[in-house]
Write an enzyme that holds these catalytic residues in place. Structure first.
Site, PDB file in Angstrom:
ATOM      1  N   GLY A 145      47.642  18.715  30.055  1.00 58.70           N
ATOM      2  CA  GLY A 145      46.836  18.392  31.228  1.00 58.70           C
ATOM      3  C   GLY A 145      46.058  17.104  31.009  1.00 58.70           C
ATOM      4  NE  ARG A 178      34.969  47.656  51.523  1.00 54.90           N
ATOM      5  CZ  ARG A 178      35.526  48.471  50.632  1.00 54.90           C
ATOM      6  NH1 ARG A 178      36.586  48.081  49.962  1.00 54.90           N
ATOM      7  NH2 ARG A 178      35.018  49.651  50.402  1.00 54.90           N
ATOM      8  N   GLY A 194      40.788  26.371  38.634  1.00 54.65           N
ATOM      9  CA  GLY A 194      41.036  24.999  39.082  1.00 54.65           C
ATOM     10  C   GLY A 194      40.075  23.992  38.493  1.00 54.65           C
ATOM     11  N   GLY A 235      43.012  16.468  29.886  1.00 55.08           N
ATOM     12  CA  GLY A 235      42.338  16.367  28.586  1.00 55.08           C
ATOM     13  C   GLY A 235      43.328  16.063  27.479  1.00 55.08           C
ATOM     14  NE  ARG A 257      46.002  29.218  31.353  1.00 55.20           N
ATOM     15  CZ  ARG A 257      44.887  29.153  30.625  1.00 55.20           C
ATOM     16  NH1 ARG A 257      43.772  28.729  31.200  1.00 55.20           N
ATOM     17  NH2 ARG A 257      44.877  29.468  29.375  1.00 55.20           N
ATOM     18  N   GLY A 271      45.598  24.593  28.011  1.00 58.22           N
ATOM     19  CA  GLY A 271      45.874  25.929  28.547  1.00 58.22           C
ATOM     20  C   GLY A 271      47.330  26.100  28.933  1.00 58.22           C
ATOM     21  CB  ILE A 295      47.040  26.377  37.040  1.00 59.94           C
ATOM     22  CG1 ILE A 295      45.653  26.529  36.415  1.00 59.94           C
ATOM     23  CG2 ILE A 295      48.093  27.137  36.264  1.00 59.94           C
ATOM     24  CD1 ILE A 295      45.081  27.927  36.569  1.00 59.94           C
ATOM     25  CG  ASP A 296      42.834  23.231  36.323  1.00 59.50           C
ATOM     26  OD1 ASP A 296      42.983  24.435  36.607  1.00 59.50           O
ATOM     27  OD2 ASP A 296      42.271  22.857  35.274  1.00 59.50           O
TER      28      ASP A 296
END
Ligand code: F6P
Length: 363
Positions: free
Chosen positions: A119, A180, A188, A121, A290, A16, A144-145
């Protein structure tokens, strides 16, 4: 391989996209050309660039980087997160091991080494390819994770957190004005770093992360306790991969046969509303985290990573990943990196800080 036997290296982005990738590519190109006089070949669309014939590549010169690229989100090289050559999707829906195509591509291009920005992976896939093809390889962590092991920060994380904090800053006035409970669902994957960091910085009352199973009743208690103190609104941030009481996560079908996390914020909103009677609204932040302009922190990390990665190649120190540890750029063996996952330490300083601030973590 000694420095004088290197004249041409390849660089690719994989997985990503995130903010700061272009800053890293720029740094690799600058260091390789100015520091060592090498040529740099950009491999387009991640691993896919070398799996197709003709291959998709572009020679990268300093002129490309004279303009705006440091500031640009995304990746000028393009990327894929479905490009695993060991399990490559074919048009008929089946998969095949096409790893040798990639390795042959590296040879055909005359690349003496490869730098991969990816990343967790991608690190697994690229290091396996490098080992199989005996390709000198250095990895640069991005995601980003922030779930790549042995590095405090991966490229893209800081920008994603700032984006989530900005969203919290924008949701708070509506929460207060309309009485609210506003819920923000962030990305993530299986690590709660974005939610935890953005929740603390954004003044969340409740932070839910995958590492800490949550009890909806505990969340409701927190909302009721705020009400008892005279506060009629609340801010909740949750990671996309938090598990429901059943133990299962919530997924969205993206139409490509691969389920992605997404939508648990709506389940949570309903639970809070049912248990407390509060009016809830849900924002799923999604890919907004991202893209965008990389923050200064991501630009600095990406630049330092890019330079160090090239220096490692020059020194013949390959099969390593650059990393950020204790204010320094260091490097670690890829074998160690791919064997571990970096999720939130539930006994760590940030979880303790959140508890110390009275933030409900759902347990
Ligand atoms: O790994 C980065 C990430 O943005 C995750 O946080 C998220 O779950 C996933 O990628 C989304 O993937 P895609 O871009 O394929 O929808």
């Amino acid at each position: 391989m000694a420095t004088d036997s290197i004249s041409r290296i390849g660089v690719l982005t994989s997985g990503g996209d995130c903010a700061g990738l272009n800053a890293a590519i720029r740094a690799v190109v600058h260091r390789a050309i100015q520091g060592y006089g090498w040529q740099v070949v950009g491999i387009l669309e991640g691993t896919r660039g070398l799996l197709e014939r003709p291959m998709k590549t572009e020679n990268l010169g300093l002129r490309i980087f004279t303009g705006n690229i440091l500031r640009l989100g995304g990746t000028i090289l393009g990327t894929v997160n479905k490009g695993d050559p060991f399990n490559y999707p074919l048009p008929d829906g089946s998969t095949a091991d096409v790893s040798q195509f990639f390795i042959d591509g590296v040879r055909e291009l005359g690349l003496d080494a490869l730098i991969g920005i990816g990343g967790d992976g991608s690190m697994k896939i690229l290091s396996r390819l490098a080992e199989q093809g005996d390709i000198p390889f250095v990895g640069i962590p991005k995601t980003i994770d922030n779930d790549v092991a042995f590095t405090d920060f991966s490229i893209g994380f800081a920008t994603a957190v700032d984006t989530a904090v900005e969203a919290m800053d924008r949701l708070q006035p509506t929460a207060a004005s309309h009485h609210r409970v506003m819920i923000l669902e962030v990305m993530g994957r299986d690590a709660g770093h974005i939610a935890l960091n953005a929740g603390i910085a954004g003044g969340a009352d409740v932070i839910l992360i995958p590492e800490i199973p949550y009890d909806a009743e505990k969340v409701a208690e927190k909302i009721r306790s705020l009400n008892a103190l005279g506060r009629n609104h609340a801010l909740v941030i949750c990671s996309e991969a938090i598990r429901l009481a059943s133990g299962s996560a919530v997924f969205q079908d993206q139409g490509d046969g691969q389920a992605r996390y997404g939508g648990v914020g709506h389940v949570l909103g309903q639970q809070i509303s049912d248990l407390t009677g509060a009016e809830t609204r849900v924002t799923v932040l999604g890919h907004v985290q991202r893209g965008g302009i990389p923050t200064s922190r991501d630009r600095v990390i990406a630049s330092a990573f890019g330079v160090h990665a090239v220096d490692l190649v020059a020194a013949g120190k390959t099969s390593r990943m650059v990393a950020w540890q204790y204010r320094e750029v260091v490097d670690v063996p890829l074998k160690k990196v791919v064997a571990q996952y970096h999720n939130v330490n539930i006994d760590g300083a940030l979880v303790q800080a959140a508890r110390g601030l009275g933030i409900c973590l759902g347990d």
